[in-house]
Design a protein around this motif. Structure first.
Motif, mmCIF file in Angstrom:
data_model
loop_
_atom_site.group_PDB
_atom_site.id
_atom_site.type_symbol
_atom_site.label_atom_id
_atom_site.label_comp_id
_atom_site.label_asym_id
_atom_site.label_seq_id
_atom_site.Cartn_x
_atom_site.Cartn_y
_atom_site.Cartn_z
ATOM 1 N N VAL A 53 2.975 4.715 -7.454
ATOM 2 C CA VAL A 53 4.241 4.223 -7.877
ATOM 3 C C VAL A 53 4.848 5.125 -8.661
ATOM 4 C CG1 VAL A 53 5.570 2.338 -8.103
ATOM 5 C CG2 VAL A 53 3.247 2.047 -7.110
ATOM 6 N N ALA A 54 6.180 5.692 -8.228
ATOM 7 C CA ALA A 54 6.908 6.299 -9.272
ATOM 8 C C ALA A 54 8.340 5.460 -9.073
ATOM 9 C CB ALA A 54 7.527 7.657 -8.471
ATOM 10 N N VAL A 55 9.130 5.491 -10.328
ATOM 11 C CA VAL A 55 10.047 4.748 -10.414
ATOM 12 C C VAL A 55 11.473 5.379 -10.454
ATOM 13 C CG1 VAL A 55 11.307 2.889 -11.975
ATOM 14 C CG2 VAL A 55 8.684 2.965 -11.589
ATOM 15 N N ALA A 56 12.462 4.739 -9.733
ATOM 16 C CA ALA A 56 13.882 5.394 -9.794
ATOM 17 C C ALA A 56 14.600 4.331 -11.057
ATOM 18 C CB ALA A 56 14.542 5.163 -8.440
ATOM 19 N N ILE A 59 4.992 6.479 -3.518
ATOM 20 C CA ILE A 59 6.560 5.729 -3.196
ATOM 21 C C ILE A 59 7.209 5.349 -4.440
ATOM 22 C CG2 ILE A 59 5.728 4.240 -1.284
ATOM 23 C CD1 ILE A 59 5.071 2.089 -3.049
ATOM 24 N N VAL A 60 8.770 5.764 -4.199
ATOM 25 C CA VAL A 60 9.804 5.468 -5.135
ATOM 26 C C VAL A 60 10.045 4.409 -5.144
ATOM 27 C CG1 VAL A 60 11.669 6.442 -6.482
ATOM 28 C CG2 VAL A 60 9.994 8.249 -5.225
ATOM 29 N N ALA A 61 10.022 3.511 -6.604
ATOM 30 C CA ALA A 61 10.404 2.169 -6.388
ATOM 31 C C ALA A 61 12.115 2.194 -6.679
ATOM 32 C CB ALA A 61 9.831 1.296 -7.446
ATOM 33 N N VAL A 83 7.290 -1.706 -14.449
ATOM 34 C CA VAL A 83 6.969 -1.465 -12.904
ATOM 35 C C VAL A 83 6.010 -0.338 -12.937
ATOM 36 C CG1 VAL A 83 7.923 -0.643 -10.930
ATOM 37 C CG2 VAL A 83 9.149 -2.065 -12.202
ATOM 38 N N LEU A 84 5.795 0.751 -13.751
ATOM 39 C CA LEU A 84 4.653 1.701 -13.750
ATOM 40 C C LEU A 84 3.357 1.121 -13.937
ATOM 41 C CD1 LEU A 84 6.393 4.921 -15.708
ATOM 42 C CD2 LEU A 84 5.919 4.597 -12.973
ATOM 43 N N SER A 85 3.438 0.137 -14.974
ATOM 44 C CA SER A 85 2.169 -0.635 -15.147
ATOM 45 C C SER A 85 1.532 -1.379 -13.826
ATOM 46 C CB SER A 85 2.164 -1.322 -16.502
ATOM 47 O OG SER A 85 2.597 -2.463 -16.238
ATOM 48 N N LEU A 86 2.561 -2.222 -13.163
ATOM 49 C CA LEU A 86 2.455 -3.009 -12.067
ATOM 50 C C LEU A 86 1.722 -2.048 -10.919
ATOM 51 C CD1 LEU A 86 5.416 -4.998 -11.915
ATOM 52 C CD2 LEU A 86 3.017 -6.022 -12.208
ATOM 53 N N GLY A 87 2.088 -0.793 -10.947
ATOM 54 C CA GLY A 87 1.675 0.217 -10.053
ATOM 55 C C GLY A 87 0.497 1.031 -10.337
ATOM 56 N N ALA A 105 12.007 3.102 -1.578
ATOM 57 C CA ALA A 105 11.339 1.631 -1.209
ATOM 58 C C ALA A 105 11.692 0.619 -2.313
ATOM 59 C CB ALA A 105 9.759 1.783 -1.315
ATOM 60 N N HIS A 106 11.978 -0.801 -1.845
ATOM 61 C CA HIS A 106 12.356 -1.777 -2.575
ATOM 62 C C HIS A 106 10.923 -2.633 -2.666
ATOM 63 C CE1 HIS A 106 16.603 -0.858 -2.518
ATOM 64 N NE2 HIS A 106 16.502 -0.507 -1.223
ATOM 65 N N LEU A 107 10.649 -2.399 -3.824
ATOM 66 C CA LEU A 107 9.184 -3.283 -4.008
ATOM 67 C C LEU A 107 9.462 -4.645 -4.594
ATOM 68 C CD1 LEU A 107 7.182 -0.445 -5.848
ATOM 69 C CD2 LEU A 107 7.862 -0.607 -3.574
ATOM 70 N N ARG A 108 10.677 -4.951 -5.170
ATOM 71 C CA ARG A 108 11.159 -6.648 -5.264
ATOM 72 C C ARG A 108 10.629 -7.093 -6.485
ATOM 73 N NH1 ARG A 108 15.271 -5.469 -2.568
ATOM 74 N NH2 ARG A 108 15.255 -6.080 -0.304
ATOM 75 N N GLN A 109 9.602 -6.202 -7.272
ATOM 76 C CA GLN A 109 8.991 -6.664 -8.581
ATOM 77 C C GLN A 109 9.758 -5.890 -9.589
ATOM 78 O OE1 GLN A 109 4.776 -6.844 -8.472
ATOM 79 N NE2 GLN A 109 4.507 -8.363 -10.068
#
Lengths: 356, 456
Positions: B108-111, B78-80, B97-101, B50-54
């Motif tokens: 929210v997981a992060v790639a 979802i994986v950002a 990004v993790l903190s935004l999630g 997923a493209h979260l754009r942030q």
């Protein structure tokens, strides 16, 4: 139209089956025939000492060319003026486009000024389809979109060919109907891949019953010909002996097609219409070229000057054909364009009345 | 229902954990009851892509809005993807990004990026990102063009795996020199439309290269959004060879062909591009025989200003989170309510005249799966690839974290772009009637979606 409808108050309704001219496919065989016949009438107007009719008086036509052009733009503007339309010309280089205004906003701004027709050229294939989606009331005419189509060019090519064949037969072109294309063999040579002219020509010639073939370097043919009503001629020298019409295309260096062949010299040697190659043409065969012509590349200078080269005549005819396109889209509200006559008896030629 | 099949049961949740699963549970007074009548109670869906754009693209989407869209689509994780601005190529951006999630409506997981700036020149600090929790590395949006660099990235990832961090490299397979500025699939339609094409070979060449690198290094690769018959076949052979490869497909590659581009609507511009009918059938067959492990959305929001332009000037990408489950169920399962898509209305130009619309919606065009098999593609298998199997993807047994999606597999609904939770509107499914609707989504015991309505 001309006798009863008031061109000032008449709403710009659809006069043909399509509101826009985005593709030759919008016309079909009967639509092409209609354009050619109406253009014949306008060609007659052009031969008058005052080549102007009041047909589109009060209508406003805007040319929006987001890509360079000489002949197409001048041709459309001349056509509109001969129909007494007011013509606005957006000079993209000095417009808000340079300030980053989006195409959509530019279109909506121009249309908000009460424009009846938008004549659009853009480097993006399909740009005119987008413009047609945005336009609320204006008719959109595709004056060349990317590699996709250039409908008015193909139509004027058809018009020119019929004119030549009619002259040889000693009859008026309109009397030949549209059947004169049946069985004609037309060979399109050059950069088919990047050519909007070729895409429109293939649709037009095929719709008219001609047998269309293409020739060019493998790297300049479309990646797929599925759905194309054409055959590929692998041997240009051989193919030239068997055709009625050769349609030459320009090598479009500005679209990067130069990198698709090893060198222009090699292109000319193998795919150019050199004098040697032109001598293989069957008697009576003619050559078209949409211009601008690169002498010494796709066509030798001395071939370009032969009577069988129709390029100049194509330019001349472009005005009448574009008058027909504008008339069929903008004129004759509420009437059947097939029955309408652009210059019926009794219409006053508007001498001195034009201020647009 | 889980990957191992289904049975009829009530599920009890206490303090965010499944505490009982039985055919008929007695309930204490005051217990909140979610009606799942006629529904399938599935593990929450997991999106690998997923493209979260942030940060950097907040006008198109934020982590918060994407997570809301995800919850409405049945996702609990979802994986950002890392192609943000700045890109996620350091632990600092991972933490941001993790903190935004945190506190969002889905986990929210992060790639992380494989290369610095996703520029393909220099390895990104994968170890520091792995320490921050990253398990998927990818330069998605672009593939790693330099085969030597990709090989080094695999060697480096192998070292991280050896010390217990089960990272995987995920490749966006597209050779940019072969793609050569293309904006749609190269073939019949690009040739007719005069649009520069992206040949299937651009995808397949990189899949083949990376399979060779997996064979060379033994380090796994996950193939993102495969779109061509040839790519599916390459992965099928690699799997039969026993190589450590996994693959995903995006929902739009199950239901749309390049013919959809015929009206030049930028909604249909996506990368990898919509391919041919034969490719759609091949991808579906790959899903059916297990070659494809997961359906992943490639949710790619774009604001209307950048998308409402000529086709070749529009950025590629489509929304996916809110429609993926329904599109996949409609495409791959037999159901009473059949899906439908508006025909000529959406694409008034060439398709009407030439026949067809580029839409391949019904199951029966090739593979047919049961609902459980479709859910496995959206739950257990992506959770495992993303390293999220501890909390996501099921099975729903006593002690499992209560990440749950309750889906009515026969309910039909019509996609209304203005009703989507995403900040963007670039869905290709406007006006489509789809079968399969998320009724409730439960995130760690909290019902974040009830009766298809977001609860916060």
């Amino acid at each position: 139209m001309i006798s009863t409808a008031d061109p000032v108050s008449a709403a710009p309704e659809t006069t043909s089956t399509e509101r826009h001219l985005l593709s030759v496919a919008d016309l079909g065989r009967s639509g092409i025939a209609e354009v050619l016949d109406v253009a014949e009438a306008f060609a007659e107007v052009e031969r008058r000492s005052m080549p102007k009719v009041p047909t589109l008086r009060g209508r406003v036509v805007a040319t929006l060319f987001f890509e360079e052009s000489t002949r197409t733009r001048l041709s459309f503007e001349t056509a509109a003026k001969r129909l007494s339309a007011d013509v606005l010309s957006l000079a993209v280089g000095t417009s808000s486009v340079k300030k980053g205004e989006s195409l959509r906003d530019t279109i909506e701004t121009v249309e908000a000024m009460g424009i009846d027709a938008l004549i659009v050229r853009h480097r993006s294939s399909g740009a005119c389809h987008q413009v047609a989606r945005w336009a609320r009331r204006a008719h959109v005419v595709n004056a060349g979109d990317g590699w996709h189509e250039h409908p008015s060019q193909a139509l004027l090519d058809c018009f020119t060919l019929r004119q030549v064949w009619a002259e040889r037969a000693g009859v008026p072109p309109a009397s030949m109907g549209i059947d004169c294309f049946d069985g004609k063999r037309i060979l399109i040579v050059g950069d088919i891949r990047h050519s909007r002219v070729a895409r429109s020509q293939v649709l037009a010639y095929d719709a008219l019953g001609a047998s269309v073939s293409i020739a060019g370097p493998g790297s300049l043919l479309p990646p797929s010909l599925a759905g194309w009503p054409v055959t590929v001629e692998p041997d240009l020298d051989d193919a030239l002996t068997r055709v009625d019409v050769v349609s030459l295309l320009r090598i479009q260096a500005e679209r990067g097609s130069g990198a698709f062949v090893p060198s222009l010299r090699e292109y000319t040697e193998h795919w150019g219409l050199t004098s040697r190659r032109a001598s293989r043409l069957a008697p009576g065969a003619v050559v078209t070229h949409p211009g601008p012509m690169l002498r010494g590349v796709e066509v030798a200078g001395e071939v370009a000057d032969l009577p069988s080269m129709l390029a100049t005549r194509q330019v001349t005819n472009g005005v009448a054909v574009r008058m027909a396109i504008l008339f069929l889209l903008l004129g004759a509200p509420g009437t059947d364009p097939r029955a309408a006559r652009p210059v019926p008896e009794g219409v006053r030629v508007a001498v001195g009345s034009d201020r647009g | 229902m889980g990957a191992d099949g289904g049975r009829r049961a009530d599920v009890a949740i206490t303090d965010g954990v499944v505490t009982a699963v039985a055919e008929r549970l007695d309930v204490d007074p005051g217990t909140k009851i979610l009606d799942a009548g006629g529904c399938v109670v599935s593990p929450g869906l997991v999106d690998l892509h997923a493209h979260l754009r942030q940060p950097g693209g907040e006008e198109a989407e934020t982590v918060e809005s994407a997570a809301r869209a995800a919850a409405l689509g049945g996702y609990t994780a979802i994986v950002a993807m890392p192609n943000t601005d700045p890109p996620i190529d350091s632990a600092a951006v991972v933490h941001e990004v993790l903190s935004l999630g945190r506190g969002a409506m889905a986990d929210v997981a992060v790639a992380g990026a494989i290369t610095v700036g996703r520029a393909g020149d220099q390895l990104a600090p994968m170890a520091e990102m792995a320490d921050a929790g990253v398990r998927i590395f990818t330069d998605d949006g672009a593939g790693v063009q330099d085969g030597g660099l990709m090989r080094r990235a695999l060697d480096y990832a192998g070292g991280l795996r050896a010390r217990g961090q089960k990272v995987v490299l995920a490749q966006h397979c597209e050779d940019t020199l072969l793609a050569a500025g293309g904006v749609m699939h190269e073939g019949e339609w690009s040739s007719r439309l005069g649009l520069p094409g992206i040949p299937s070979a651009a995808e397949e060449a990189m899949v083949a290269r990376d399979i060779a690198l997996v064979r060379q290094t033994g380090v796994p690769v996950h193939f993102l959004h495969l779109s061509t018959a040839g790519a599916v076949e390459l992965v099928r052979r690699a799997k039969s060879e026993g190589l450590a490869v996994t693959a995903e497909v995006a929902p739009h590659h199950l239901v749309l062909t390049d013919q959809a581009v015929a009206g030049y609507d930028p909604s249909y511009r996506v990368n990898p591009p919509l391919r041919t009918f034969a490719d759609v059938l091949a991808v579906r067959a790959g899903v059916a025989d297990g070659t494809i492990d997961a359906v992943a959305t490639d949710h790619a929001p774009h604001s209307p200003e950048v998308k409402d332009v000529p086709f070749d000037m529009a950025p590629p990408g489509m929304l996916g989170l809110e429609t993926a489950l329904a599109v996949t169920l409609t495409a791959l399962t037999r159901h009473r309510g059949s899906g439908s898509a508006p025909g000529g209305g959406e694409m008034p130009d060439a398709p009407g005249r030439l026949g067809g619309t580029g839409i391949v919606l019904d199951a029966g065009e090739g593979a047919v799966l049961d609902v459980g098999a479709v859910l496995a593609l959206l739950t257990a298998r992506p959770a495992s690839i993303a390293g999220l199997g501890d909390c996501h993807g099921g099975p729903l047994v006593v002690g499992a974290v209560a990440n749950i999606c309750v889906v009515d597999p026969t309910a039909t609904w019509t996609v209304d772009p203005t009703g989507l939770a995403s900040l963007s509107r670039n869905t290709p499914y406007a006006g489509w009637t789809l079968t399969g609707r998320v009724r409730h989504t439960v995130l760690r015991g909290e019902p974040v979606v009830l009766d298809s309505e977001a609860q916060r």
